[in-house]
Structures are given as structure tokens and as C-alpha cells.
Write a protein that holds these residues in place. Structure first.
Motif, short mmCIF file in Angstrom:
data_model
loop_
_atom_site.label_atom_id
_atom_site.label_comp_id
_atom_site.label_asym_id
_atom_site.label_seq_id
_atom_site.Cartn_x
_atom_site.Cartn_y
_atom_site.Cartn_z
N PRO A 214 0.79 -1.21 0.28
CA PRO A 214 0.10 0.02 -0.36
C PRO A 214 0.66 1.51 0.20
O PRO A 214 1.61 1.35 0.42
N GLY A 215 0.53 2.29 -1.03
CA GLY A 215 1.20 3.11 -0.90
C GLY A 215 2.25 3.28 -2.57
O GLY A 215 2.48 4.30 -2.54
N ASP A 216 2.56 2.44 -2.23
CA ASP A 216 3.90 2.43 -3.76
C ASP A 216 3.07 2.90 -4.89
O ASP A 216 1.46 2.77 -5.00
N ARG A 217 4.48 2.73 -5.72
CA ARG A 217 3.32 3.64 -7.40
C ARG A 217 4.08 2.38 -8.13
O ARG A 217 4.67 2.43 -8.39
N LEU A 218 2.60 1.86 -9.01
CA LEU A 218 2.81 1.68 -10.69
C LEU A 218 2.33 2.25 -11.27
O LEU A 218 1.43 3.29 -11.67
N LEU A 219 3.25 2.90 -12.16
CA LEU A 219 3.31 3.49 -13.90
C LEU A 219 3.30 2.91 -14.51
O LEU A 219 3.99 2.16 -15.22
N THR A 220 1.56 2.92 -15.45
CA THR A 220 1.24 2.33 -17.16
C THR A 220 2.28 3.77 -17.91
O THR A 220 1.28 4.61 -17.41
N LEU A 221 2.37 2.86 -18.76
CA LEU A 221 3.00 4.59 -19.74
C LEU A 221 2.49 2.79 -21.05
O LEU A 221 3.36 2.43 -22.06
N ALA A 222 1.19 2.22 -21.15
CA ALA A 222 0.98 1.45 -22.05
C ALA A 222 -0.17 1.53 -22.63
O ALA A 222 -1.25 2.62 -22.36
N GLY A 223 -0.48 0.61 -24.12
CA GLY A 223 -2.05 1.54 -24.34
C GLY A 223 -3.50 0.59 -23.54
O GLY A 223 -3.25 -0.24 -22.95
#
Length: 175
Positions: free
Chosen positions: A15-24
Motif C-alpha cells: 500500500p502506497g507504492d506506485r505502479l506507472l502505466t505507459l501502455a495503451g
């Protein structure tokens, strides 16, 4: 969402960590965002069509512990491993040659479900959505769990008359 939460949990996200999405848009990407919600991880939504310099700035700003890239964004991030804020887990989503990266579709198919849903307060960030600031720089707009629900419920219930169990089909961009 349980399998996506399992994949993120197995990658060490909490919890609190970040997932970055650079996808379609894809079913897998939606599953990962819902899995992030389930785990209390913040889904950071970025545009995979940005110029390489802006993508790198997003990676630095987000401080993401995990990253999903597409055939369009992956080449722009070559050499990111040298950054101090480099994510510990990266998945490749979509068609094309993933290089050394694991394919998100395969990783999700093999993931074990993570059953518990994180008990996070409504004020906990759910999504960071990047937008252009007045000076053209990308700025993160933080949406909380209660904000996401508050935005969806009046429209779904009040305007569309939806109830639990209803199924909808949308042709709009997902993320």
C-alpha cells in the motif's frame, strides 16, 4: 483484479507504492489498475505517446516501484535502469518484441490471486493522472479512493440508473 494484485504483491509492492502505466488500453492494463486499487497501490497513469524526455520525467516524478510499458513507450525508456528511481519490476504489454522484459499478459495468466483487499482510508490516493500544466510540464493530479467512487456513483446510479449486477459496454478510451 485478484491476480493482478497477486502479481504486484509478488513484485514487492505494498500500500502506497506506485505502479506507472505507459501502455495503451487493454484488458490487462485495466486488471492491473483494479489490482492496484485492491492492494492499496497507487496507479499512476501516463501517456505512452509522450516524447522520451517527458516519459523519463514521469518516471522520476512518480518514483514508481513497478512499470508497464508498450511497444511505443519501451524504446523511449532505454537506459532508465541507471536512474535512482528505477522501478524494480517492469512488464511489457502488447504486440511486438519485448526484449528482456516479461510479457504482462503471460505474467498475469500465471499470477496467483491475492485475496485480501487492503484496508485503506477513502482519503488514500488511488490514481495519479498526469496532465499538462500551464507551462506545458506534466503535473500529477491525485484522485483518492473516495473521489473515484464519488465521481462514478452519481453518474452510474443517477444518470444511467445502474444497479449492482448491471453490465455495460463502453467504447471510450479506458485510461
Amino acid at each position: 483484479s485478484a491476480c493482478a494484485a497477486g502479481l504486484l504483491h509478488e513484485a514487492g509492492l505494498r500500500p502506497g507504492d506506485r505502479l506507472l502505466t505507459l501502455a495503451g488500453d487493454s484488458v490487462e492494463l485495466v486488471a492491473m489498475v483494479l489490482g492496484a486499487f485492491r492492494l492499496g497501490v497507487v496507479a499512476v497513469v501516463g501517456n505512452h505517446l509522450l516524447p522520451a524526455a517527458k516519459m523519463r520525467a514521469l518516471c522520476q516524478d512518480a518514483g514508481a516501484r513497478a512499470l508497464i510499458v508498450s511497444p511505443l513507450s519501451a524504446p523511449s525508456l532505454s537506459g532508465w535502469e541507471a536512474c535512482p528511481a528505477a522501478p524494480g519490476a517492469i512488464w511489457f504489454q502488447g504486440e511486438g518484441a519485448p526484449g528482456d522484459l516479461p510479457r504482462l499478459e503471460e505474467a498475469l495468466a500465471a499470477a496467483r490471486p491475492h485475496a485480501p483487499v487492503a484496508d485503506v482510508p477513502g482519503s488514500h490516493p488511488a490514481i495519479w493522472q498526469y496532465t499538462h500544466g500551464a507551462d506545458g510540464a506534466e503535473l500529477a493530479v491525485v484522485h483518492t479512493h473516495q473521489g473515484v467512487a464519488a465521481g462514478a456513483q452519481p453518474f452510474a446510479r443517477g444518470k444511467l440508473g445502474m444497479r449492482v449486477g448491471d453490465i455495460i459496454f463502453s467504447v471510450a478510451k479506458l485510461l
